[in-house]
Design an enzyme around this catalytic site. Sequence first.
Site, mmCIF file in Angstrom:
data_model
loop_
_atom_site.group_PDB
_atom_site.id
_atom_site.type_symbol
_atom_site.label_atom_id
_atom_site.label_comp_id
_atom_site.label_asym_id
_atom_site.label_seq_id
_atom_site.Cartn_x
_atom_site.Cartn_y
_atom_site.Cartn_z
ATOM 1 N N LYS A 7 -3.712 1.160 23.080
ATOM 2 C CA LYS A 7 -3.866 2.460 23.766
ATOM 3 C C LYS A 7 -3.886 3.602 22.748
ATOM 4 O O LYS A 7 -4.747 4.484 22.811
ATOM 5 C CB LYS A 7 -2.706 2.672 24.751
ATOM 6 N N ASN A 8 -2.928 3.591 21.840
ATOM 7 C CA ASN A 8 -2.767 4.742 20.952
ATOM 8 C C ASN A 8 -3.801 4.804 19.826
ATOM 9 O O ASN A 8 -3.798 5.755 19.041
ATOM 10 C CB ASN A 8 -1.337 4.802 20.403
ATOM 11 N N CYS A 56 4.666 12.139 28.697
ATOM 12 C CA CYS A 56 5.890 11.459 29.132
ATOM 13 C C CYS A 56 7.105 12.361 28.969
ATOM 14 O O CYS A 56 7.165 13.188 28.057
ATOM 15 C CB CYS A 56 6.121 10.217 28.280
ATOM 16 N N ARG A 106 8.203 18.159 23.121
ATOM 17 C CA ARG A 106 7.232 17.636 22.154
ATOM 18 C C ARG A 106 6.314 18.775 21.751
ATOM 19 O O ARG A 106 5.245 18.965 22.329
ATOM 20 C CB ARG A 106 6.476 16.453 22.756
ATOM 21 N N ASP A 110 8.468 3.437 20.127
ATOM 22 C CA ASP A 110 7.823 2.922 21.343
ATOM 23 C C ASP A 110 8.317 1.517 21.719
ATOM 24 O O ASP A 110 7.910 0.989 22.752
ATOM 25 C CB ASP A 110 6.293 2.908 21.178
ATOM 26 N N ARG A 119 -0.283 3.205 32.934
ATOM 27 C CA ARG A 119 -0.807 4.093 31.895
ATOM 28 C C ARG A 119 -0.994 3.335 30.586
ATOM 29 O O ARG A 119 -1.881 3.671 29.807
ATOM 30 C CB ARG A 119 0.163 5.252 31.650
HETATM 31 C C1 EPZ Z 1 2.374 9.399 19.146
HETATM 32 O O1 EPZ Z 1 2.783 10.593 19.816
HETATM 33 C C2 EPZ Z 1 2.238 8.340 20.215
HETATM 34 N N1 EPZ Z 1 1.228 8.733 21.175
HETATM 35 C C3 EPZ Z 1 3.582 8.110 20.896
HETATM 36 O O2 EPZ Z 1 3.425 7.053 21.827
HETATM 37 C C4 EPZ Z 1 4.603 7.697 19.827
HETATM 38 O O3 EPZ Z 1 5.870 7.566 20.446
HETATM 39 C C5 EPZ Z 1 4.662 8.748 18.740
HETATM 40 O O4 EPZ Z 1 3.342 8.976 18.180
HETATM 41 C C6 EPZ Z 1 5.579 8.356 17.579
HETATM 42 O O5 EPZ Z 1 5.157 7.135 17.038
HETATM 43 C C7 EPZ Z 1 -0.058 8.446 20.965
HETATM 44 O O6 EPZ Z 1 -0.440 7.914 19.933
HETATM 45 C C8 EPZ Z 1 -1.037 8.786 22.045
HETATM 46 P P1 EPZ Z 1 4.376 12.585 16.829
HETATM 47 P P2 EPZ Z 1 2.741 11.992 19.067
HETATM 48 O O7 EPZ Z 1 3.566 13.803 16.637
HETATM 49 O O8 EPZ Z 1 1.594 12.002 18.131
HETATM 50 C C9 EPZ Z 1 7.683 16.036 16.389
HETATM 51 C C10 EPZ Z 1 3.673 5.976 23.922
HETATM 52 O O9 EPZ Z 1 4.648 5.587 24.628
HETATM 53 N N2 EPZ Z 1 6.591 16.994 16.367
HETATM 54 O O10 EPZ Z 1 4.305 11.520 15.783
HETATM 55 O O11 EPZ Z 1 2.822 13.017 20.113
HETATM 56 C C11 EPZ Z 1 7.838 15.364 17.750
HETATM 57 O O12 EPZ Z 1 8.535 16.169 18.658
HETATM 58 C C12 EPZ Z 1 3.692 7.316 23.226
HETATM 59 O O13 EPZ Z 1 2.620 5.336 23.794
HETATM 60 C C13 EPZ Z 1 6.850 18.321 16.089
HETATM 61 O O14 EPZ Z 1 8.013 18.708 15.874
HETATM 62 O O15 EPZ Z 1 4.121 11.946 18.257
HETATM 63 C C14 EPZ Z 1 8.554 14.096 17.373
HETATM 64 O O16 EPZ Z 1 9.921 14.363 17.222
HETATM 65 C C15 EPZ Z 1 4.847 8.164 23.599
HETATM 66 N N3 EPZ Z 1 5.796 19.206 16.063
HETATM 67 C C16 EPZ Z 1 7.963 13.747 16.004
HETATM 68 O O17 EPZ Z 1 7.406 14.975 15.506
HETATM 69 C C17 EPZ Z 1 4.524 18.813 16.289
HETATM 70 O O18 EPZ Z 1 3.632 19.658 16.261
HETATM 71 C C18 EPZ Z 1 6.868 12.690 16.009
HETATM 72 O O19 EPZ Z 1 5.900 13.009 16.980
HETATM 73 C C19 EPZ Z 1 4.251 17.461 16.554
HETATM 74 C C20 EPZ Z 1 5.313 16.555 16.582
#
Ligand code: EPZ
Length: 429
Positions: A22-23, A126, A131, A316, A408
């Site tokens: 998916k991701n 989610c 986020r 995840d 999803r």
């Molecule tokens: C991706 O989300 C995945 N989603 C998530 O999978 C996964 O949990 C996550 O990466 C971490 O591996 C998809 O790929 C579609 P991040 P993403 O930006 O990109 C902080 C699932 O269940 N952050 O790596 O949104 C954030 O709050 C989903 O399939 C900021 O502070 O995650 C978090 O603490 C859920 N500012 C950390 O970074 C920003 O601008 C990592 O988030 C962006 C992120």
Amino acid sequence: MDRIRIVGGQRLNGTIPISGAKNAALPLMIASLLTEDTLILDNVPRLVDVVQLQRILGNHGVDITIAGKRPGDDPNSGRTLHISAKTIVDTTAPYELVSKMRASFWVVAPLVARMGEAKVSMPGGCAIGTRPVDLLIMALERLGAEIEIEGGYVIARAKNGLRGGEINFPKVTVGGTHTALMGAALAHGTTVIENAAREPEIGDVADCLNKMGAKISGAGTSRIVVDGVARLHGARHAVLPDRIETGTYAMAAAMAGGDVLLQNARPELLQAALDVLVRAGATVTPTNEGIRIARNGAGLEPVEVTTAPFPGFPTDLQAQLMALMTRAKGTSHITETIFENRFMHVQELARLGAHIHLDGETATIEGVERLKGAPVMATDLRASVSLVIAALAAEGETMVNRVYHLDRGFERLEDKLARCGAAIERISS
Ligand code: EPZ
């Protein structure tokens, strides 16, 4: 709303085909916005999130056709999507669409890179904590975009196109890295991305972009260099196997006992999780066809795990591991470092008889001898599937409500588990 009914106590034996990730599928579909030519994606999973993104892309004028299966095709392989963003009719991604899925915010980078402007609603997704998108915005600014935030929308402008720059992420972010890659691919000049996410899905997107004519090196490491090109062209790419689905079924097999082949799974995509499963007492055997997971009658050992960006233990899979540890012979600790509120499954697991104590970002799980079925519901995709895992080992019936979360991100979940002997059925209503 559909529900899933599970009667615990059956061992799992057989083969589970692993779907496309998916991701990876979501950002790959979004990458189609970078070219006028057709992008063909194979092995795309049949998921609600994919359908939702088709709608969002459709709103920008993207044409998507789904190729039918031919005789002799593997019935388990995913779908083939022909995606054409020949004419982009609208550079706005409205609240009604983006609020349903966080990843849809990522359209901002290819739209501003190719069209010089994008107006995208702040995302939803989610319920796993706040986020923010500050780092995605920072990346676009480093590429020369002017950003305004107005009425819940991020407006990005780069009338003369994006230009290469230095992007140094203070925190590893998957979405930030996808944004930087897609923006930099069409920028004038060279971009260096430091502290880039190393998740395999980043590598998959970079591979596809390179097939489309991009010049990206270092994807999969924490320093990625992108030499921007004037235009990208069409390509054909197969989505890599889903490492989170793989880890989920591996934990399901470890929980229920038995012997399961996870077909098409690739061990290097989830080595940290496989190592934890071995410590917990499962037998993990990589084969030519995938990964075999077995556990005989012996009990599960408790583990200490902290989630971390790749190659660490994935957030995840945190909920699924917690479900498994509810039956361990002793006390486990799981610390969540990526999302601050990703423990919604705890109170639902407690309904099944789990003993879990939360202290800040650490959960202490005291293994119990038996779980007992109950009605449960969850608020996010991975939390829902952790309840399914627990239910496989619970006595009696568990009814998992709000199944749309599972749909999803898990393709034909009940079918895949039932084929291995689980007593599981979907009750449609
Ligand atoms: C991706 O989300 C995945 N989603 C998530 O999978 C996964 O949990 C996550 O990466 C971490 O591996 C998809 O790929 C579609 P991040 P993403 O930006 O990109 C902080 C699932 O269940 N952050 O790596 O949104 C954030 O709050 C989903 O399939 C900021 O502070 O995650 C978090 O603490 C859920 N500012 C950390 O970074 C920003 O601008 C990592 O988030 C962006 C992120």
